[in-house]
Scaffold this motif. Sequence first.
Motif: not given
Length: 105
Positions: A43-71
Amino acid sequence: MSWLWLLFSITSEVTATVSLRAASTTTQRWWWAPVVLGYLSAFAFLAKTLEAGMPVGIAYGIWTSVGIVVVALLGRAIWKDPLNRRMAAGIGLVVAGVALVELGA
């Protein structure tokens, strides 16, 4: 830089989730340390991602989908969790949906 923070976030979240499975199936209490540290850092790194300018919908979508696949793949490889064609198709649909969101941004 936002992509690097997102990579760190995904790695932390996957590590925490895999550790959670290990912690819940063993009596070795030390597995809880990577669970807690992994989720906190994810969550700290996700916050840094958003602070760096990535839109929340993009960041969260990629975060969850990659997580689903890898897990799902790690669960199959480590614990022989089920992963049939229907489940793989569902994972593919999740990835396709996130790709469509990404392309629309």
